[in-house]
Structures are given as structure tokens and as C-alpha cells.
Design a protein around this motif. Structure first.
Motif, PDB file in Angstrom:
ATOM      1  N   ASN A  37       0.751  -1.249   0.011  1.00 21.66           N
ATOM      2  CA  ASN A  37      -0.011  -0.049   0.175  1.00 21.66           C
ATOM      3  C   ASN A  37       0.969   1.290  -0.024  1.00 21.66           C
ATOM      4  N   ILE A  38       0.564   2.112  -0.940  1.00 17.46           N
ATOM      5  CA  ILE A  38       1.457   3.379  -1.240  1.00 17.46           C
ATOM      6  C   ILE A  38       1.488   4.157  -0.049  1.00 17.46           C
ATOM      7  N   TRP A  39       0.303   4.214   1.066  1.00 21.62           N
ATOM      8  CA  TRP A  39       0.499   4.969   2.097  1.00 21.62           C
ATOM      9  C   TRP A  39       1.484   4.588   3.116  1.00 21.62           C
ATOM     10  N   LEU A  40       2.298   3.557   2.793  1.00 24.23           N
ATOM     11  CA  LEU A  40       3.484   3.372   3.749  1.00 24.23           C
ATOM     12  C   LEU A  40       4.563   4.453   3.829  1.00 24.23           C
ATOM     13  N   TYR A  41       4.447   5.174   2.698  1.00 21.32           N
ATOM     14  CA  TYR A  41       5.418   6.662   2.416  1.00 21.32           C
ATOM     15  C   TYR A  41       5.100   7.538   3.300  1.00 21.32           C
ATOM     16  N   PRO A  42       3.932   8.163   3.299  1.00 19.84           N
ATOM     17  CA  PRO A  42       3.653   9.433   4.185  1.00 19.84           C
ATOM     18  C   PRO A  42       3.840   8.889   5.765  1.00 19.84           C
ATOM     19  N   TYR A  76      11.182   9.629  -2.912  1.00 21.28           N
ATOM     20  CA  TYR A  76      11.617   9.003  -4.178  1.00 21.28           C
ATOM     21  C   TYR A  76      10.535   7.786  -4.423  1.00 21.28           C
ATOM     22  N   GLY A  77      10.322   6.961  -3.508  1.00 19.92           N
ATOM     23  CA  GLY A  77       9.578   5.881  -3.787  1.00 19.92           C
ATOM     24  C   GLY A  77       8.111   6.175  -3.888  1.00 19.92           C
ATOM     25  N   TRP A  78       7.658   7.178  -3.397  1.00 18.99           N
ATOM     26  CA  TRP A  78       6.089   7.568  -3.338  1.00 18.99           C
ATOM     27  C   TRP A  78       6.024   8.174  -4.878  1.00 18.99           C
ATOM     28  N   LYS A  83       3.995   7.234 -10.533  1.00 22.66           N
ATOM     29  CA  LYS A  83       4.161   7.532 -11.897  1.00 22.66           C
ATOM     30  C   LYS A  83       3.298   8.185 -12.592  1.00 22.66           C
ATOM     31  N   LYS A  84       3.237   8.322 -13.732  1.00 24.77           N
ATOM     32  CA  LYS A  84       2.407   9.014 -14.511  1.00 24.77           C
ATOM     33  C   LYS A  84       0.968   8.443 -14.696  1.00 24.77           C
ATOM     34  N   LYS A  85       0.094   9.127 -14.700  1.00 24.44           N
ATOM     35  CA  LYS A  85      -1.405   8.461 -14.616  1.00 24.44           C
ATOM     36  C   LYS A  85      -1.648   7.534 -15.810  1.00 24.44           C
ATOM     37  N   ALA A 144      20.546  -0.211   1.352  1.00 24.80           N
ATOM     38  CA  ALA A 144      20.480  -1.052   0.188  1.00 24.80           C
ATOM     39  C   ALA A 144      19.029  -1.586   0.139  1.00 24.80           C
ATOM     40  N   GLY A 145      18.489  -1.848   1.448  1.00 27.45           N
ATOM     41  CA  GLY A 145      17.136  -2.395   1.402  1.00 27.45           C
ATOM     42  C   GLY A 145      15.965  -1.235   1.060  1.00 27.45           C
ATOM     43  N   MET A 146      16.376  -0.020   1.497  1.00 27.41           N
ATOM     44  CA  MET A 146      15.240   1.150   1.088  1.00 27.41           C
ATOM     45  C   MET A 146      15.322   1.420  -0.391  1.00 27.41           C
ATOM     46  N   TRP A 147      16.511   1.204  -1.047  1.00 35.33           N
ATOM     47  CA  TRP A 147      16.706   1.651  -2.468  1.00 35.33           C
ATOM     48  C   TRP A 147      15.700   0.299  -3.247  1.00 35.33           C
ATOM     49  N   LEU A 148      15.910  -0.959  -2.737  1.00 39.37           N
ATOM     50  CA  LEU A 148      15.272  -2.066  -3.197  1.00 39.37           C
ATOM     51  C   LEU A 148      13.807  -1.824  -3.103  1.00 39.37           C
ATOM     52  N   LEU A 149      13.294  -1.453  -1.891  1.00 38.59           N
ATOM     53  CA  LEU A 149      11.768  -1.435  -1.453  1.00 38.59           C
ATOM     54  C   LEU A 149      11.156  -0.254  -2.468  1.00 38.59           C
ATOM     55  N   ALA A 150      11.695   0.844  -2.714  1.00 40.24           N
ATOM     56  CA  ALA A 150      11.525   1.932  -3.609  1.00 40.24           C
ATOM     57  C   ALA A 150      11.241   1.321  -5.151  1.00 40.24           C
ATOM     58  N   ARG A 151      11.944   0.558  -5.483  1.00 41.42           N
ATOM     59  CA  ARG A 151      11.939  -0.185  -6.935  1.00 41.42           C
ATOM     60  C   ARG A 151      10.866  -1.528  -6.736  1.00 41.42           C
ATOM     61  N   ARG A 152      10.235  -1.728  -5.562  1.00 40.35           N
ATOM     62  CA  ARG A 152       9.595  -2.967  -5.436  1.00 40.35           C
ATOM     63  C   ARG A 152      10.286  -4.065  -5.761  1.00 40.35           C
ATOM     64  N   LYS A 153      11.611  -4.418  -5.283  1.00 44.28           N
ATOM     65  CA  LYS A 153      12.170  -5.525  -5.295  1.00 44.28           C
ATOM     66  C   LYS A 153      11.916  -6.487  -4.210  1.00 44.28           C
ATOM     67  N   ILE A 154      11.852  -7.675  -4.391  1.00 44.79           N
ATOM     68  CA  ILE A 154      11.623  -8.689  -3.400  1.00 44.79           C
ATOM     69  C   ILE A 154      12.449  -8.588  -2.304  1.00 44.79           C
ATOM     70  N   GLU A 155      13.962  -8.671  -2.744  1.00 44.04           N
ATOM     71  CA  GLU A 155      15.186  -8.925  -1.851  1.00 44.04           C
ATOM     72  C   GLU A 155      15.236  -7.693  -0.985  1.00 44.04           C
TER      73      GLU A 155
END
Length: 209
Positions: A37-42, A76-78, A83-85, A144-155
Motif C-alpha cells: 500500500n502506497i500510504w506506507l510512504y507518508p 522518491y519511492g512515493w 508514476k504518470k497517470k 540498500a534495502g530501502m533502495w530496493l523497496l522503492a523499486r519494489r524488489k523482493i530482496e
């Protein structure tokens, strides 16, 4: 054992409402992340902003910088998730070879950078860190984990859990028991998050075939 329990109870009693708020927001963030859920970011932006102040107060400087990075990566992740509509949403996926190289580089370079920084912080402005190796390791793996989370990578869950594993005893040592309990909670949730995201990726891949 009795002394440890007594110490823990005493630390809980000394916990401020600010720590409770930061912990509550941290719980909300990870639960929202688990269900994608995108609300994780705020929730994360507010919680980590509070954590920066608390961690600076106990001399965990690398983790303070890490939380500043969390804020930046959350923004950044948000944006990246939204992305665009008219574009398709970002899908959960496994790391590519290049992403593995980048994430491991973040870990190694970050560890060295934070360690050198913590060992050479000017005493005029900061109290020297007494746990520079572990503070640096916790922060670099989480970067590293946060960078991957922002890109929706499982690792991302695996990298974050390495950070969590080492952070738990350090937070107890620094008399932040609620943060330590939150980290234990995050560790458990991250295990479920890994398998949930892997299942989602498998289902989405199967639906394409």
C-alpha cells in the motif's frame, strides 16, 4: 535474568510519548508495506523524521543519517510508485544482475563510508560513537534495502532484515527499548513480507504466460 527484566521494565517506564509516536508510525509503515500500500510512504516520512531527533540524542549518528536517507527515499519511492497517470503501475519483481551489483555496492561502500565518518567525527560537535562498526553495518544494509523497496524488489526484505538483526541489541544497549521492540516486530513482518511479495510476483508472472 531478573536484572535484565527489571532493566527492560525501567526502560519502558522512561519511554517518552515521542518515542511511542515514532514506534506507532513505524508499525503502520511496515504493515502498509507488507500489503503493498502506497500510504506506507507518508507514514514512514513522519516516523523517520521523529526518529532522527531521537537517534541523534543517543549518539547513533549513522542511523540518524540513515533515517534522513529514509525520508529522501520515501519521497522518491512515493513518486516512483505513483508514476504518470497513464503508465502501468510498478510491478513487484526480483533483482536483476545489475541491481544485485548496485545493492551490494551500497552495502560495502556504505559500511566503509559510515565507519570512517563515525571514527573521525569532530569531537567539538559530536560525542564520538562507541559502536561505529555496528552502527555503520546497520545503516549500510538498510540503505540498500530501502533502495530496493522503492523499486519494489523482493530482496529488499532480506537486506532490511540483516539491518534489523544487528540493530536489535544495539537499540537495547542505547536504552531505546521501544525502538528495539519495533525492530523485532519489523524483523518478523519482513519475513512474511518476503514470502508475500514472492507469491505475488509468481502469480503475476503466471498470469502473463
Amino acid at each position: 535474568m531478573h536484572n535484565l527484566i527489571s532493566l527492560f521494565i525501567e526502560q519502558i517506564k522512561e519511554t517518552t510519548w515521542v518515542q511511542w509516536l515514532a514506534v506507532a508510525l513505524g508499525v503502520a509503515e511496515v504493515l502498509l508495506a507488507r500489503v503493498n500500500n502506497i500510504w506506507l510512504y507518508p507514514a514512514g516520512i513522519l516516523g523517520t523524521s521523529i526518529a532522527i531527533y531521537l537517534l541523534l540524542d543517543v549518539g547513533l549518528y549513522a542511523e540518524s543519517i540513515l533515517n534522513g536517507y529514509y525520508v529522501v527515499m520515501s519521497v522518491y519511492g512515493w513518486i516512483y510508485w505513483l508514476k504518470k497517470k497513464n503508465e502501468p503501475p510498478v510491478k513487484i519483481s526480483w533483482q536483476t544482475k545489475n541491481e544485485w551489483i548496485i545493492s551490494l555496492t551500497i552495502c560495502v561502500v556504505g559500511w566503509v563510508f559510515f565507519y570512517v565518518l563515525l571514527k573521525n567525527l569532530p569531537a567539538k560537535y559530536f560525542t564520538p560513537s562507541n559502536v561505529p562498526v555496528w552502527d555503520a553495518l546497520i545503516s549500510s544494509t538498510a540503505w540498500a534495502g530501502m533502495w530496493l523497496l522503492a523499486r519494489r524488489k523482493i530482496e529488499n526484505w532480506a537486506f532490511l532484515n540483516v539491518s534489523n538483526l544487528f540493530a536489535i541489541p544495539i537499540l537495547f544497549y542505547k536504552h531505546l527499548p521501544m525502538f528495539a521492540l519495533l525492530t523485532i516486530f519489523l524483523f518478523i513482518i519482513a519475513i512474511f513480507g518476503y514470502f508475500d511479495w514472492a507469491k505475488t510476483e509468481k502469480q503475476e508472472s503466471g498470469s502473463k504466460s
